[in-house]
Design a protein around this motif. Structure first.
Motif, PDB file in Angstrom:
ATOM      1  N   VAL A 145      32.109  -6.188   7.275  1.00 21.19           N
ATOM      2  CA  VAL A 145      32.564  -7.217   8.207  1.00 21.19           C
ATOM      3  C   VAL A 145      31.367  -8.091   8.538  1.00 21.19           C
ATOM      4  O   VAL A 145      30.359  -7.592   9.059  1.00 21.19           O
ATOM      5  CB  VAL A 145      33.153  -6.610   9.505  1.00 21.19           C
TER       6      VAL A 145
ATOM      7  N   TRP B 179      36.367 -11.172  13.696  1.00 18.50           N
ATOM      8  CA  TRP B 179      36.671  -9.757  13.925  1.00 18.50           C
ATOM      9  C   TRP B 179      35.441  -8.994  14.402  1.00 18.50           C
ATOM     10  O   TRP B 179      35.522  -8.127  15.276  1.00 18.50           O
ATOM     11  CB  TRP B 179      37.229  -9.117  12.663  1.00 18.50           C
ATOM     12  N   TRP B 180      34.261  -9.306  13.875  1.00 18.94           N
ATOM     13  CA  TRP B 180      33.025  -8.668  14.350  1.00 18.94           C
ATOM     14  C   TRP B 180      32.798  -9.010  15.812  1.00 18.94           C
ATOM     15  O   TRP B 180      32.438  -8.146  16.613  1.00 18.94           O
ATOM     16  CB  TRP B 180      31.843  -9.134  13.500  1.00 18.94           C
TER      17      TRP B 180
ATOM     18  N   TYR C 223      34.977  -9.773  18.061  1.00 23.67           N
ATOM     19  CA  TYR C 223      35.938  -9.041  18.892  1.00 23.67           C
ATOM     20  C   TYR C 223      35.526  -7.587  19.064  1.00 23.67           C
ATOM     21  O   TYR C 223      35.603  -7.029  20.169  1.00 23.67           O
ATOM     22  CB  TYR C 223      37.323  -9.140  18.256  1.00 23.67           C
ATOM     23  N   GLN C 224      35.041  -6.954  17.978  1.00 19.62           N
ATOM     24  CA  GLN C 224      34.623  -5.555  18.066  1.00 19.62           C
ATOM     25  C   GLN C 224      33.418  -5.375  18.996  1.00 19.62           C
ATOM     26  O   GLN C 224      33.332  -4.401  19.735  1.00 19.62           O
ATOM     27  CB  GLN C 224      34.278  -5.030  16.666  1.00 19.62           C
TER      28      GLN C 224
ATOM     29  N   MET D 259      43.744 -10.666  19.907  1.00 18.53           N
ATOM     30  CA  MET D 259      43.089 -10.056  18.755  1.00 18.53           C
ATOM     31  C   MET D 259      43.583  -8.658  18.413  1.00 18.53           C
ATOM     32  O   MET D 259      43.405  -8.209  17.272  1.00 18.53           O
ATOM     33  CB  MET D 259      41.576  -9.990  19.009  1.00 18.53           C
TER      34      MET D 259
ATOM     35  N   PHE E  54      45.636  -7.762  15.198  1.00 20.45           N
ATOM     36  CA  PHE E  54      45.015  -7.727  13.874  1.00 20.45           C
ATOM     37  C   PHE E  54      44.657  -6.307  13.442  1.00 20.45           C
ATOM     38  O   PHE E  54      44.432  -6.069  12.249  1.00 20.45           O
ATOM     39  CB  PHE E  54      43.753  -8.591  13.854  1.00 20.45           C
TER      40      PHE E  54
ATOM     41  N   ARG F  68      43.667  -9.586   8.689  1.00 20.91           N
ATOM     42  CA  ARG F  68      42.308  -9.377   9.181  1.00 20.91           C
ATOM     43  C   ARG F  68      41.284  -9.536   8.066  1.00 20.91           C
ATOM     44  O   ARG F  68      40.285 -10.237   8.214  1.00 20.91           O
ATOM     45  CB  ARG F  68      42.204  -7.983   9.810  1.00 20.91           C
TER      46      ARG F  68
ATOM     47  N   LEU G 224      39.648 -12.954   8.965  1.00 21.25           N
ATOM     48  CA  LEU G 224      38.817 -12.722  10.146  1.00 21.25           C
ATOM     49  C   LEU G 224      37.522 -11.983   9.863  1.00 21.25           C
ATOM     50  O   LEU G 224      36.672 -11.886  10.750  1.00 21.25           O
ATOM     51  CB  LEU G 224      39.602 -11.935  11.201  1.00 21.25           C
ATOM     52  N   CYS G 225      37.346 -11.426   8.666  1.00 27.58           N
ATOM     53  CA  CYS G 225      36.169 -10.585   8.408  1.00 27.58           C
ATOM     54  C   CYS G 225      35.007 -11.345   7.788  1.00 27.58           C
ATOM     55  O   CYS G 225      33.963 -10.747   7.487  1.00 27.58           O
ATOM     56  CB  CYS G 225      36.560  -9.406   7.513  1.00 27.58           C
TER      57      CYS G 225
END
Length: 864
Positions: free
Chosen positions: A458, A464-465, A467-468, A551, A554, A561, A565-566
């Motif tokens: 990612v 996505w990163w 969000y994590q 989010m 996803f 995703r 998103l990645c």
């Protein structure tokens, strides 16, 4: 001496009688009885002799060409005149309609913007409509009149000896000639003369008789021929007048607008004329080679209602290349045909332009099926790329093209639209702000050794990163620590490069330092390490809850995703492709995949907007034009995809204000104004609708949509009429009756009732009214009612008749004044009832074309 006084007295009496109008009228009627009677007799003879005469004319070359010689003679008479009678139409037209003022009369005007050559009930420039009746005085009419006159002359020539023979047959000779006694006395023998003397006398008598008979016959033939020629000329004149009257009758009825609009709308006509001149100039100059995108056929409704720029019935409404870049917005309820009647036919025309790219997206994820088939039919399957999660579809590295601020603006807009904070913008603002900082940190982290190692799974700069890391503060802190270490290492490497005088290494480290220690990175670093870390727990929980609302979906949508998103580049497409002639089809279905698919679709179009702005800057630096590589962005159910953040410059609230300069044309479809307002807010929705200069409204029951359409259509003056045979305007007359002053005329065709014996009876009736060729004149709206005017027999009845005539004239004036003053009012061009009545496959269209808006209720052609 007295023999010549009697004819002189008769002539003097007739001359004096002609000085008095009533007597002159009576005398003219009496004189007209003579040719009318002759025409009636010719008609009777024609029943018997019509076929033999036609047979004779067809087989005698001299007679067969007589009508052509007559028409040529009329033409030669005209050549001795000047102007229109001489046939010099062009010179006459230039005098009546100067080319510098009416240039559109002297050039080829595109079919879709041609206007009728009348305005406010008169011809362009103010000429009365009856003047147009003379266009029926054609070669065909002249030839038919000559043929009728020739037939009448031959019939008269044949009828005269037949009538003479018939008269001779009926005239009986009751007495016979008595014998001649030469000389004989009583009781004496008769006296005889010699044979030579007898024969000499007989011969002389026979010769005298033969010569006298020949002279008589020649005189009769000359008289018959002269009478026949006169009858032929008489019939030809009567024929021309008869057909002129029939052709002129429709032109002599004026529409009401000629009385009540023409005298009082000079300034409005001047504005309309000047606008039309510019429109034609644009359409025939720099737009001459631009493609036209047909949308529908006009019904003539709005032209009847007073809009002189509206199309006629059957005329095409079309967007030119320039107008397409002013964008098109389509309103229509579910199942009313937005896709089948507007979007698909328009796509077919767009794909027919090989240099035109396209980006097709819709909330339902079905429009791409139709677009793919249309592209294949246009031979452009090789230009198609599908973006989605299906087999063969490509992904897009969204954050590679968008700055963190752009992504944050999208998130903020979507959160506000889904009601994440029930109308309060605090939580969407805070959530978007946190994601912006996380993305900024992630971009710096991607330049560290730890970030580079993580990028294969990612990418740290991906959504996505970010969000994590928002959910896992330890991961965010770890990234910050890695950035700190990388900064320290970069500074040390810069120092070593200076000491070693390694300029290349120094520049490389300076570039890396620009990524790790940029001002935005420093600000974001400070935010996540201090502000976010020290924020109250409840506030942090509310912010992350808003982010998760967008989010979290996803997590279960793996394909979405990983493809979008990645931050991975494998199996991805660049959205500059549709800006370079490719056809990008978004296959995402926001109805099935929910909010995650909607967010991706919104981010994708935001990437496209960003690429368009970049391309514009690049091309302008190179001296190129973005519009030379047009891209049509088509969005169905646009309310599901629209964003309204004004700060980023890439939302739908702001981008379409400047999209024309980027070479991007927008075609949007939605159901109602209410749907747009609910999704975008009142101000943003109004601005968005205004950016679409062309609009189409299908059948709708939504009050806001119908009200907006009616407001857009405007108001025009109506001049309603209430009497039989009266017309509000020429356009109303053409729509209802089909008659037009410019209906095609075949110059070589004969009049409809030419030929046959019955024509002579029609000509006889016409001759009773007039024995000369007249001209068309406007009829009064109401004729005087003379039913109650008594016959004048003495002085008392003459006064009564005069009074009755006066009352009839006053009544006519009152009715005419009432006709002109009643029924005139401003009225809306479109009403709510129209949207209910027009039914399916019809729409109200307000379309830009060459700098002028044209509008009408249009008939649509649909494609299932």
């Amino acid at each position: 001496m007295t023999g010549w006084l009697i004819p002189l007295a008769i002539v003097a009496a007739v001359a004096i009688a002609l000085l008095f109008a009533p007597i002159r009228k009576i005398l003219r009627k009496a004189l007209n009885l003579i040719p009318a009677l002759a025409l009636f007799i010719i008609g009777l003879a024609a029943y018997v002799l019509w076929r033999p005469v036609n047979w004779l004319v067809a087989r005698v070359p001299f007679l067969a060409s007589a009508s052509d010689r007559f028409a040529a003679g009329v033409e030669r008479i005209g050549t001795r005149k000047t102007g229109l009678p001489a046939g010099d139409r062009a010179a006459f037209a230039r005098d009546l309609w100067p080319e510098e003022r009416y240039p559109f009369l002297y050039q080829e005007v595109p079919e879709d913007i041609r206007r009728p050559l009348w305005e406010d009930g008169k011809l362009v420039g103010g000429q009365d409509i009856p003047w147009m009746a003379d266009r029926h005085f054609s070669a065909g009419l002249t030839k038919a009149a000559a043929q009728s006159g020739l037939a009448a002359a031959l019939i008269a020539l044949l009828a005269q000896p037949l009538l003479l023979l018939a008269w001779k047959g009926f005239a009986s000779q009751s007495a016979t000639a008595a014998p001649v006694v030469l000389e004989q006395f009583p009781g004496e023998a008769p006296a005889y003369v010699s044979g030579w003397d007898v024969w000499q006398t007989v011969a002389a008598d026979f010769t005298a008789t033969l010569f006298g008979g020949a002279i008589t016959i020649l005189g009769l033939l000359a008289a018959w021929l002269l009478i026949a020629v006169g009858v032929g000329i008489l019939v030809a004149i009567a024929a021309i007048e008869h057909w002129r009257r029939e052709a002129s009758a429709p032109y002599e009825v004026l529409s009401k607008d000629a009385h009540v609009r023409w005298p009082f709308r000079a300034e409005a006509r001047e504005i309309a004329r000047a606008g039309y001149v510019r429109q034609v100039a644009h359409a025939t100059d720099y737009l001459a080679d631009a493609p036209l995108f047909h949308l529908g056929k006009g019904t003539g409704t709005l032209r009847v209602r007073g809009d002189m720029a509206a199309p006629c019935k059957g005329q095409t409404l079309a967007l030119d290349g320039e107008s397409l870049f002013q964008h098109l917005l389509v309103f229509g309820g579910t199942g009313d045909g937005k896709t089948t009647a507007i979007l698909k036919p328009l796509l077919r025309q767009v794909f027919a332009e090989p240099e035109c790219g396209a980006y097709i997206t819709d909330a339902k994820g079905v429009l791409w099926h139709d677009a793919e088939k249309i592209a294949a039919a246009a031979g452009r399957s090789g230009d198609v790329l599908r973006i989605g999660t299906g087999t063969g579809d490509l992904g897009v590295n969204i954050t590679a093209s968008l700055a963190p601020s752009h992504v944050a603006a999208v998130l903020r807009s979507v959160l506000a639209q889904v009601g994440g904070a029930q109308g309060d913008t605090f939580w969407p603002d805070m959530a978007a702000n946190l994601m912006r900082h996380a993305l900024t940190v992630g971009r710096a982290y991607a330049a560290t050794p730890e970030g580079e190692a993580e990028a294969s799974r990612v990418h740290p700069s991906s959504l996505w990163w970010a969000y994590q890391t928002v959910l896992d503060e330890k991961r965010l802190q770890s990234a910050c620590d890695a950035i700190g270490r990388a900064n320290k290492a970069c500074l040390e490497a810069m120092e070593d490069a200076r000491k070693a005088s390694d300029q290349e290494a120094l520049l490389r480290q300076i570039d890396r330092m620009g990524v790790l220690s940029a001002s935005d990175v420093a600000a974001s670093f400070s935010y996540v390490t201090t502000t976010w870390k020290d924020m109250a727990k409840d506030t942090k929980t509310g912010i992350t809850a808003n982010i998760s609302q967008l989010m979290d979906g996803f997590a279960g949508a793996t394909a979405l995703r990983e493809r979008f998103l990645c931050g991975q580049d494998a199996d991805t497409a660049s959205l500059d492709a549709p800006l370079n002639g490719k056809i990008a089809l978004v296959t995402l279905n926001t109805m099935e995949d929910g909010l995650p698919a909607r967010l991706v679709a919104i981010l994708l179009k935001t990437v496209l907007y960003r690429e368009a702005r970049r391309r514009e800057a690049t091309l302008k630096k190179q001296g190129g034009s973005p519009q030379s590589k047009p891209c049509v962005v088509m969005m169905d159910e646009v309310q599901e995809l629209a964003t309204v953040d004004p700060a980023s410059g890439l939302s739908d609230a702001t981008f379409w204000n400047v999209a024309r300069s980027t070479g991007v044309a927008g075609v949007f479809a939605t159901q109602t104004v209410a749907a747009l307002t609910q999704a975008m807010g009142k101000d943003a929705a109004e601005n968005f609708m205004q950016q679409a200069r062309s609009k189409i409204f299908l059948r709708s029951e939504d009050q806001a949509t119908v009200s907006y359409a009616c407001w857009l259509a405007g108001e025009f003056e109506r001049n309603r009429v209430f009497g039989e045979g009266q017309w509000e305007s020429l356009d109303q007359r053409e729509l209802i009756s089909g008659w037009s002053p410019f209906a095609p005329v075949d110059d070589d065709a004969p009049p409809p009732d030419a030929g046959g014996a019955r024509f002579y009876f029609k000509a006889a009736r016409g001759f009773l009214d007039s024995a000369a060729i007249g001209s068309a004149t406007a009829k009064p709206t109401y004729a005087p009612d003379m039913r109650f005017v008594p016959e004048a027999t003495d002085q008392a009845t003459q006064l009564a008749a005069l009074s009755a005539q006066q009352q009839a004239a006053w009544r006519q004036e009152d009715r005419d004044r009432q006709y002109r003053s009643e029924g005139n009012a401003m009225a809306p061009a479109m009403t709510p009832a129209d949207f209910i009545a027009m039914g399916r496959w019809h729409a109200y269209a307000h379309i830009q074309r060459a700098g002028i808006a044209r509008q009408d209720v249009v008939a649509l052609s649909h494609e299932f």
